[in-house]
Write an enzyme that holds these catalytic residues in place. Sequence first.
Site, mmCIF file in Angstrom:
data_model
loop_
_atom_site.group_PDB
_atom_site.id
_atom_site.type_symbol
_atom_site.label_atom_id
_atom_site.label_comp_id
_atom_site.label_asym_id
_atom_site.label_seq_id
_atom_site.Cartn_x
_atom_site.Cartn_y
_atom_site.Cartn_z
ATOM 1 N N GLY A 103 0.823 -1.203 0.000
ATOM 2 C CA GLY A 103 0.000 0.000 0.000
ATOM 3 C C GLY A 103 0.857 1.253 0.000
ATOM 4 O O GLY A 103 0.641 2.169 0.792
ATOM 5 N N ARG B 155 -0.094 5.733 -1.818
ATOM 6 C CA ARG B 155 -0.689 6.968 -1.267
ATOM 7 C C ARG B 155 -0.357 7.079 0.213
ATOM 8 O O ARG B 155 0.151 6.132 0.810
ATOM 9 C CB ARG B 155 -2.225 6.907 -1.381
ATOM 10 C CG ARG B 155 -2.729 7.007 -2.778
ATOM 11 C CD ARG B 155 -4.242 6.936 -2.823
ATOM 12 N NE ARG B 155 -4.736 5.575 -2.870
ATOM 13 C CZ ARG B 155 -5.625 5.060 -2.032
ATOM 14 N NH1 ARG B 155 -6.116 5.792 -1.057
ATOM 15 N NH2 ARG B 155 -6.042 3.816 -2.157
ATOM 16 N N VAL C 224 -2.932 -7.567 -1.437
ATOM 17 C CA VAL C 224 -2.550 -8.332 -0.238
ATOM 18 C C VAL C 224 -3.534 -9.455 0.098
ATOM 19 O O VAL C 224 -3.210 -10.341 0.878
ATOM 20 C CB VAL C 224 -2.350 -7.422 1.003
ATOM 21 C CG1 VAL C 224 -1.201 -6.460 0.791
ATOM 22 C CG2 VAL C 224 -3.630 -6.707 1.391
ATOM 23 N N TYR D 28 -12.981 -2.430 11.538
ATOM 24 C CA TYR D 28 -11.616 -1.889 11.454
ATOM 25 C C TYR D 28 -10.889 -2.057 12.795
ATOM 26 O O TYR D 28 -9.735 -2.489 12.845
ATOM 27 C CB TYR D 28 -11.725 -0.414 11.066
ATOM 28 C CG TYR D 28 -10.418 0.312 10.853
ATOM 29 C CD1 TYR D 28 -9.650 0.084 9.715
ATOM 30 C CD2 TYR D 28 -9.971 1.253 11.780
ATOM 31 C CE1 TYR D 28 -8.458 0.775 9.508
ATOM 32 C CE2 TYR D 28 -8.784 1.946 11.583
ATOM 33 C CZ TYR D 28 -8.042 1.710 10.446
ATOM 34 O OH TYR D 28 -6.865 2.390 10.240
ATOM 35 N N ALA D 29 -11.570 -1.736 13.896
ATOM 36 C CA ALA D 29 -10.946 -1.855 15.228
ATOM 37 C C ALA D 29 -10.584 -3.308 15.513
ATOM 38 O O ALA D 29 -9.506 -3.598 16.063
ATOM 39 C CB ALA D 29 -11.892 -1.317 16.304
ATOM 40 N N ALA D 30 -11.472 -4.231 15.133
ATOM 41 C CA ALA D 30 -11.190 -5.658 15.351
ATOM 42 C C ALA D 30 -9.940 -6.067 14.578
ATOM 43 O O ALA D 30 -9.060 -6.757 15.091
ATOM 44 C CB ALA D 30 -12.388 -6.504 14.920
ATOM 45 N N LYS E 289 -7.470 -4.141 13.545
ATOM 46 C CA LYS E 289 -6.261 -3.465 14.024
ATOM 47 C C LYS E 289 -5.834 -3.979 15.405
ATOM 48 O O LYS E 289 -4.649 -3.995 15.730
ATOM 49 C CB LYS E 289 -6.485 -1.947 14.051
ATOM 50 C CG LYS E 289 -6.673 -1.335 12.656
ATOM 51 C CD LYS E 289 -5.445 -1.520 11.794
ATOM 52 C CE LYS E 289 -5.585 -0.939 10.411
ATOM 53 N NZ LYS E 289 -4.393 -1.122 9.579
HETATM 54 P P1 NDP Z 1 -4.848 5.353 2.214
HETATM 55 O O1 NDP Z 1 -6.281 5.027 2.027
HETATM 56 O O2 NDP Z 1 -4.348 6.717 1.930
HETATM 57 O O3 NDP Z 1 -3.937 4.306 1.397
HETATM 58 C C1 NDP Z 1 -4.193 2.933 1.505
HETATM 59 C C2 NDP Z 1 -3.130 2.177 0.742
HETATM 60 O O4 NDP Z 1 -3.423 0.784 0.877
HETATM 61 C C3 NDP Z 1 -3.118 2.516 -0.728
HETATM 62 O O5 NDP Z 1 -1.783 2.558 -1.172
HETATM 63 C C4 NDP Z 1 -3.837 1.341 -1.355
HETATM 64 O O6 NDP Z 1 -3.341 1.079 -2.647
HETATM 65 C C5 NDP Z 1 -3.455 0.207 -0.423
HETATM 66 N N1 NDP Z 1 -4.370 -0.932 -0.446
HETATM 67 C C6 NDP Z 1 -5.657 -0.978 -0.061
HETATM 68 N N2 NDP Z 1 -6.151 -2.208 -0.240
HETATM 69 C C7 NDP Z 1 -5.136 -2.962 -0.732
HETATM 70 C C8 NDP Z 1 -5.007 -4.309 -1.107
HETATM 71 N N3 NDP Z 1 -6.043 -5.187 -1.021
HETATM 72 N N4 NDP Z 1 -3.831 -4.756 -1.575
HETATM 73 C C9 NDP Z 1 -2.780 -3.899 -1.670
HETATM 74 N N5 NDP Z 1 -2.834 -2.612 -1.327
HETATM 75 C C10 NDP Z 1 -4.011 -2.153 -0.878
HETATM 76 O O7 NDP Z 1 -4.542 4.931 3.733
HETATM 77 P P2 NDP Z 1 -3.562 5.562 4.825
HETATM 78 O O8 NDP Z 1 -2.282 5.931 4.214
HETATM 79 O O9 NDP Z 1 -4.312 6.543 5.620
HETATM 80 O O10 NDP Z 1 -3.352 4.285 5.765
HETATM 81 C C11 NDP Z 1 -2.268 3.389 5.638
HETATM 82 C C12 NDP Z 1 -2.323 2.410 6.798
HETATM 83 O O11 NDP Z 1 -2.297 3.131 8.013
HETATM 84 C C13 NDP Z 1 -3.606 1.581 6.827
HETATM 85 O O12 NDP Z 1 -3.321 0.280 7.273
HETATM 86 C C14 NDP Z 1 -4.456 2.312 7.845
HETATM 87 O O13 NDP Z 1 -5.393 1.464 8.444
HETATM 88 C C15 NDP Z 1 -3.397 2.776 8.813
HETATM 89 N N6 NDP Z 1 -3.800 3.921 9.626
HETATM 90 C C16 NDP Z 1 -4.176 5.105 9.065
HETATM 91 C C17 NDP Z 1 -4.553 6.171 9.869
HETATM 92 C C18 NDP Z 1 -4.980 7.499 9.331
HETATM 93 O O14 NDP Z 1 -5.448 8.332 10.132
HETATM 94 N N7 NDP Z 1 -4.862 7.775 8.048
HETATM 95 C C19 NDP Z 1 -4.569 6.041 11.341
HETATM 96 C C20 NDP Z 1 -4.156 4.754 11.818
HETATM 97 C C21 NDP Z 1 -3.787 3.741 10.986
HETATM 98 P P3 NDP Z 1 -4.216 1.107 -4.000
HETATM 99 O O15 NDP Z 1 -5.505 1.817 -3.708
HETATM 100 O O16 NDP Z 1 -3.331 1.799 -4.978
HETATM 101 O O17 NDP Z 1 -4.423 -0.338 -4.304
#
Ligand code: NDP
Length: 244
Positions: free
Chosen positions: A13, A16, A61, A152-154, A156
């Site tokens: 991921g 972004r 993933v 989501y909480a579950a 994490k």
């Molecule tokens: P974004 O939504 O900005 O980015 C999510 C990323 O995950 C993208 O690069 C997307 O890639 C990728 N992704 C989603 N599903 C899949 C998949 N099935 N296979 C591969 N890649 C996937 O999220 P954030 O940057 O905000 O979050 C990143 C992590 O941090 C997450 O795990 C989130 O739960 C965690 N987090 C975020 C917080 C926040 O406040 N933002 C707070 C706490 C934790 P693409 O769409 O290109 O496939």
Amino acid sequence: MSEWNDKVVLVTGGTRGIGRAVAASFVARGAAVTLTGRDEASAQRVAESLGEKASGVAMDVTVRKTVDEAVKAIVTTHGRIDVLVNNAGITRDGLLMRMPLSDWESVLDTNLNGLYHCSQAVLRPMIRQRSGRIINMSSVVGVMGNAGQANYAASKAAMLGFTKALAREVASRNVTVNAIAPGYIETDMTRDLPDDATDALREAIPLKRIGQPEDVAAAVLYLASEGASYVTGQVLQVNGGLYM
Ligand code: NDP
């Protein structure tokens, strides 16, 4: 020579938000980074923007075959894999009373089954090379809970149990496993929150600001660094003091 120059890093991921910032900070220090997303073209576009030591590959993933292929390609190219950042994650928010099973399942499939697939895929090369770092992106919501995010909480919270169990399994092979629990970070994931909710959240955060992806990237770098070689099974909270 920097400690990062010969390091090989996989960030799931990485197209972004937090994952992109994590990939960028490793590349800036000279590591070879593979970042992934579900769409090959966008993963490659992001990698190109980060520099020549970054490459972008399609990897979902939730689909084991794509995970195995990505890890195999990295090990074939570099002969090793030093750091896995399990960052890919999604939300499908809603009160449990009305949450469709599909929203429950898709969040667990990405956030938890994805963790299983990616971690298992890198274990063999890490154990063989007798070193490795696995860093799992949990959330403050996994430790505090949050109304409207039971799925989501579950997922994490489960990541934290996974982190501690795996840390015990592989410590003797010099592989460390840690988690980061970010608070509220400004990315696409949090963009849709109404302004008044964001203001209320900022007020509740002792450091009085919303976190940036770079705040989390700095914590990832620490856990991947030589300086963290005696740290395993831990949860590093990066939340401006929102939860202590
Ligand atoms: P974004 O939504 O900005 O980015 C999510 C990323 O995950 C993208 O690069 C997307 O890639 C990728 N992704 C989603 N599903 C899949 C998949 N099935 N296979 C591969 N890649 C996937 O999220 P954030 O940057 O905000 O979050 C990143 C992590 O941090 C997450 O795990 C989130 O739960 C965690 N987090 C975020 C917080 C926040 O406040 N933002 C707070 C706490 C934790 P693409 O769409 O290109 O496939």
